[in-house]
Design a protein around this motif. Structure first.
Motif, mmCIF file in Angstrom:
data_model
loop_
_atom_site.group_PDB
_atom_site.id
_atom_site.type_symbol
_atom_site.label_atom_id
_atom_site.label_comp_id
_atom_site.label_asym_id
_atom_site.label_seq_id
_atom_site.Cartn_x
_atom_site.Cartn_y
_atom_site.Cartn_z
ATOM 1 N N ARG A 235 0.833 -1.208 0.000
ATOM 2 C CA ARG A 235 0.000 0.000 0.000
ATOM 3 C C ARG A 235 0.868 1.259 0.000
ATOM 4 O O ARG A 235 0.552 2.249 -0.672
ATOM 5 C CB ARG A 235 -0.926 -0.004 1.221
ATOM 6 C CG ARG A 235 -2.049 -1.024 1.152
ATOM 7 C CD ARG A 235 -3.087 -0.786 2.245
ATOM 8 N NE ARG A 235 -2.587 -1.020 3.586
ATOM 9 C CZ ARG A 235 -2.631 -2.197 4.216
ATOM 10 N NH1 ARG A 235 -3.114 -3.268 3.607
ATOM 11 N NH2 ARG A 235 -2.179 -2.322 5.451
ATOM 12 N N ILE A 236 1.964 1.216 0.752
ATOM 13 C CA ILE A 236 2.872 2.367 0.782
ATOM 14 C C ILE A 236 3.470 2.602 -0.605
ATOM 15 O O ILE A 236 3.594 3.748 -1.069
ATOM 16 C CB ILE A 236 3.979 2.150 1.836
ATOM 17 C CG1 ILE A 236 3.362 2.188 3.237
ATOM 18 C CG2 ILE A 236 5.077 3.200 1.705
ATOM 19 C CD1 ILE A 236 4.316 1.809 4.351
ATOM 20 N N THR A 237 3.826 1.521 -1.290
ATOM 21 C CA THR A 237 4.386 1.635 -2.642
ATOM 22 C C THR A 237 3.357 2.201 -3.616
ATOM 23 O O THR A 237 3.678 3.047 -4.469
ATOM 24 C CB THR A 237 4.871 0.261 -3.132
ATOM 25 O OG1 THR A 237 5.862 -0.240 -2.217
ATOM 26 C CG2 THR A 237 5.485 0.357 -4.523
ATOM 27 N N GLU A 238 2.114 1.753 -3.494
ATOM 28 C CA GLU A 238 1.056 2.264 -4.365
ATOM 29 C C GLU A 238 0.828 3.758 -4.151
ATOM 30 O O GLU A 238 0.630 4.516 -5.103
ATOM 31 C CB GLU A 238 -0.241 1.493 -4.111
ATOM 32 C CG GLU A 238 -0.210 0.059 -4.613
ATOM 33 C CD GLU A 238 -1.388 -0.759 -4.117
ATOM 34 O OE1 GLU A 238 -2.336 -0.148 -3.542
ATOM 35 O OE2 GLU A 238 -1.389 -1.982 -4.298
ATOM 36 N N ALA A 239 0.849 4.179 -2.890
ATOM 37 C CA ALA A 239 0.679 5.604 -2.587
ATOM 38 C C ALA A 239 1.831 6.419 -3.176
ATOM 39 O O ALA A 239 1.625 7.531 -3.686
ATOM 40 C CB ALA A 239 0.589 5.816 -1.081
ATOM 41 N N HIS A 240 3.032 5.852 -3.127
ATOM 42 C CA HIS A 240 4.204 6.522 -3.713
ATOM 43 C C HIS A 240 4.004 6.716 -5.206
ATOM 44 O O HIS A 240 4.312 7.791 -5.752
ATOM 45 C CB HIS A 240 5.457 5.688 -3.441
ATOM 46 C CG HIS A 240 6.652 6.103 -4.240
ATOM 47 N ND1 HIS A 240 7.384 7.239 -3.953
ATOM 48 C CD2 HIS A 240 7.243 5.538 -5.326
ATOM 49 C CE1 HIS A 240 8.372 7.353 -4.826
ATOM 50 N NE2 HIS A 240 8.307 6.346 -5.659
ATOM 51 N N THR A 241 3.497 5.702 -5.885
ATOM 52 C CA THR A 241 3.269 5.791 -7.331
ATOM 53 C C THR A 241 2.311 6.937 -7.653
ATOM 54 O O THR A 241 2.520 7.698 -8.609
ATOM 55 C CB THR A 241 2.705 4.469 -7.863
ATOM 56 O OG1 THR A 241 3.652 3.418 -7.603
ATOM 57 C CG2 THR A 241 2.451 4.536 -9.364
ATOM 58 N N LYS A 242 1.260 7.094 -6.850
ATOM 59 C CA LYS A 242 0.303 8.179 -7.070
ATOM 60 C C LYS A 242 0.958 9.544 -6.840
ATOM 61 O O LYS A 242 0.678 10.508 -7.557
ATOM 62 C CB LYS A 242 -0.896 8.000 -6.151
ATOM 63 C CG LYS A 242 -1.760 6.793 -6.516
ATOM 64 C CD LYS A 242 -2.912 6.627 -5.539
ATOM 65 C CE LYS A 242 -3.728 5.393 -5.899
ATOM 66 N NZ LYS A 242 -4.840 5.155 -4.936
ATOM 67 N N ARG A 243 1.819 9.618 -5.846
ATOM 68 C CA ARG A 243 2.496 10.899 -5.590
ATOM 69 C C ARG A 243 3.432 11.261 -6.741
ATOM 70 O O ARG A 243 3.569 12.426 -7.094
ATOM 71 C CB ARG A 243 3.252 10.845 -4.275
ATOM 72 C CG ARG A 243 2.369 11.013 -3.047
ATOM 73 C CD ARG A 243 3.174 11.216 -1.795
ATOM 74 N NE ARG A 243 3.890 10.008 -1.422
ATOM 75 C CZ ARG A 243 3.416 9.081 -0.601
ATOM 76 N NH1 ARG A 243 2.215 9.216 -0.080
ATOM 77 N NH2 ARG A 243 4.124 8.023 -0.309
ATOM 78 N N MET A 244 4.085 10.257 -7.300
ATOM 79 C CA MET A 244 4.960 10.525 -8.431
ATOM 80 C C MET A 244 4.164 11.060 -9.627
ATOM 81 O O MET A 244 4.619 11.942 -10.349
ATOM 82 C CB MET A 244 5.725 9.247 -8.824
ATOM 83 C CG MET A 244 6.783 8.814 -7.829
ATOM 84 S SD MET A 244 8.032 10.075 -7.462
ATOM 85 C CE MET A 244 7.322 10.840 -5.999
ATOM 86 N N ALA A 245 2.977 10.526 -9.812
ATOM 87 C CA ALA A 245 2.117 11.014 -10.896
ATOM 88 C C ALA A 245 1.760 12.479 -10.658
ATOM 89 O O ALA A 245 1.714 13.279 -11.609
ATOM 90 C CB ALA A 245 0.863 10.150 -10.989
ATOM 91 N N ALA A 246 1.524 12.857 -9.397
ATOM 92 C CA ALA A 246 1.209 14.248 -9.083
ATOM 93 C C ALA A 246 2.385 15.164 -9.421
ATOM 94 O O ALA A 246 2.192 16.334 -9.775
ATOM 95 C CB ALA A 246 0.851 14.375 -7.602
ATOM 96 N N LEU A 247 3.603 14.621 -9.336
ATOM 97 C CA LEU A 247 4.797 15.386 -9.672
ATOM 98 C C LEU A 247 5.120 15.356 -11.163
ATOM 99 O O LEU A 247 6.102 15.970 -11.605
ATOM 100 C CB LEU A 247 6.010 14.831 -8.906
ATOM 101 C CG LEU A 247 6.170 15.182 -7.428
ATOM 102 C CD1 LEU A 247 7.357 14.447 -6.836
ATOM 103 C CD2 LEU A 247 6.324 16.677 -7.232
ATOM 104 N N LYS A 248 4.313 14.601 -11.928
ATOM 105 C CA LYS A 248 4.582 14.376 -13.350
ATOM 106 C C LYS A 248 5.868 13.565 -13.541
ATOM 107 O O LYS A 248 6.614 13.756 -14.505
ATOM 108 C CB LYS A 248 4.690 15.686 -14.128
ATOM 109 C CG LYS A 248 3.397 16.478 -14.189
ATOM 110 C CD LYS A 248 3.557 17.693 -15.110
ATOM 111 C CE LYS A 248 2.245 18.430 -15.260
ATOM 112 N NZ LYS A 248 2.371 19.599 -16.165
ATOM 113 N N LEU A 249 6.119 12.648 -12.603
ATOM 114 C CA LEU A 249 7.296 11.785 -12.675
ATOM 115 C C LEU A 249 6.843 10.331 -12.784
ATOM 116 O O LEU A 249 5.873 9.930 -12.157
ATOM 117 C CB LEU A 249 8.179 11.935 -11.438
ATOM 118 C CG LEU A 249 8.802 13.309 -11.203
ATOM 119 C CD1 LEU A 249 9.574 13.300 -9.887
ATOM 120 C CD2 LEU A 249 9.725 13.690 -12.349
ATOM 121 N N ALA A 250 7.581 9.533 -13.543
ATOM 122 C CA ALA A 250 7.292 8.114 -13.647
ATOM 123 C C ALA A 250 7.871 7.406 -12.433
ATOM 124 O O ALA A 250 9.024 7.596 -12.087
ATOM 125 C CB ALA A 250 7.898 7.537 -14.930
#
Length: 251
Positions: A235-250
């Protein structure tokens, strides 16, 4: 982020052992009668307190890299908020009869190792580090908080309140990428490195502290078992992925 406990699982609530839901419904004075639970909470507050102190120091240092006076002032304000969080945790440790510096001491090496291995080379890397590292830590502590006594849970959630750094970091990083898209690739690699280091350090800390590890796999607080620990990190990894999307980062 809400975690599943035994009472959330359909068909299991009636058969769930009473002790698996007891801690989260108690206050500190009742729950602390269990010495192992008390030790786990002291470790948790010690880790959080040193994390807040380190965040204060890091933000003050990052302010030196800020390109404008407005940015310096914004980071100084955030650093002040982190120090206030540290004071609340330090005061709480003292209230329950623990020496704050002794409670923090076991976690100094892990934090210092993480910061040494992830020293930013510029302003943008510093922003991404604060955004990624602080968010991963907050996700982890919120997961744990769901299993704490009511008094400790209230304090932990209060000090995890966003100081404004997340919104500030997203705004500045996205503007930099819009201005020069090549920046995105470099920062995406940096964010992946931070994610790996942060998870490795948190897993090491838990493994090294018997009371904390027992809390996470069951036996002190509610609901975690080894499989749930794996799901927690997912779940922590999934949340990280969403935050990266907010930054426009893969991610």
């Amino acid at each position: 982020m809400r975690c599943m406990t035994s009472s959330d699982t359909p068909g299991t609530a009636a058969n769930a052992p009473a002790e698996r839901t007891a801690v989260a419904a108690r206050d500190w004075s009742s729950a602390a009668a269990d010495p192992q639970y008390r030790a786990a909470v002291v470790d948790l507050l010690g880790a959080l307190a040193y994390g807040e102190l380190a965040a204060f120091e890091r933000l003050a240092e990052d302010a030196k890299l800020a390109p404008t006076l407005a940015d310096k002032a914004e980071l100084a304000k955030m650093a002040s908020a982190e120090f206030h969080h540290f004071e609340r945790l330090s005061n709480r440790l003292a209230e329950i009869g623990e020496e704050p510096t002794e409670a923090m001491a076991p976690f100094v090496t892990a934090y210092e190792s993480f910061h040494k291995q992830t020293a930013p080379s510029d302003w943008l890397e510093g922003l991404v580090k604060a955004y990624v590292g602080d968010s991963i830590a907050s996700d982890f502590y919120r997961e744990v908080a769901a299993r704490l006594d009511t008094d400790t849970r209230e304090l932990v959630l209060a000090v995890l309140d966003d100081t404004g750094h997340a919104e500030f970091a997203v705004e500045k990083v996205r503007a930099a990428i819009d201005a020069d898209p090549r920046v995105g690739g470099r920062l995406a690699l940096w964010a992946r490195r931070l994610m790996g280091e942060a998870l490795s350090q948190s897993q090491r800390v838990v493994a090294d502290r018997d009371a904390l590890s027992t809390m996470l796999v069951g036996g002190v607080a509610d609901g975690f078992d080894l499989a749930e620990v794996g799901r927690m990190f997912s779940r922590i990894t999934e949340a990280h992925t969403k935050r990266m999307a907010a930054l426009k980062l893969a991610a």
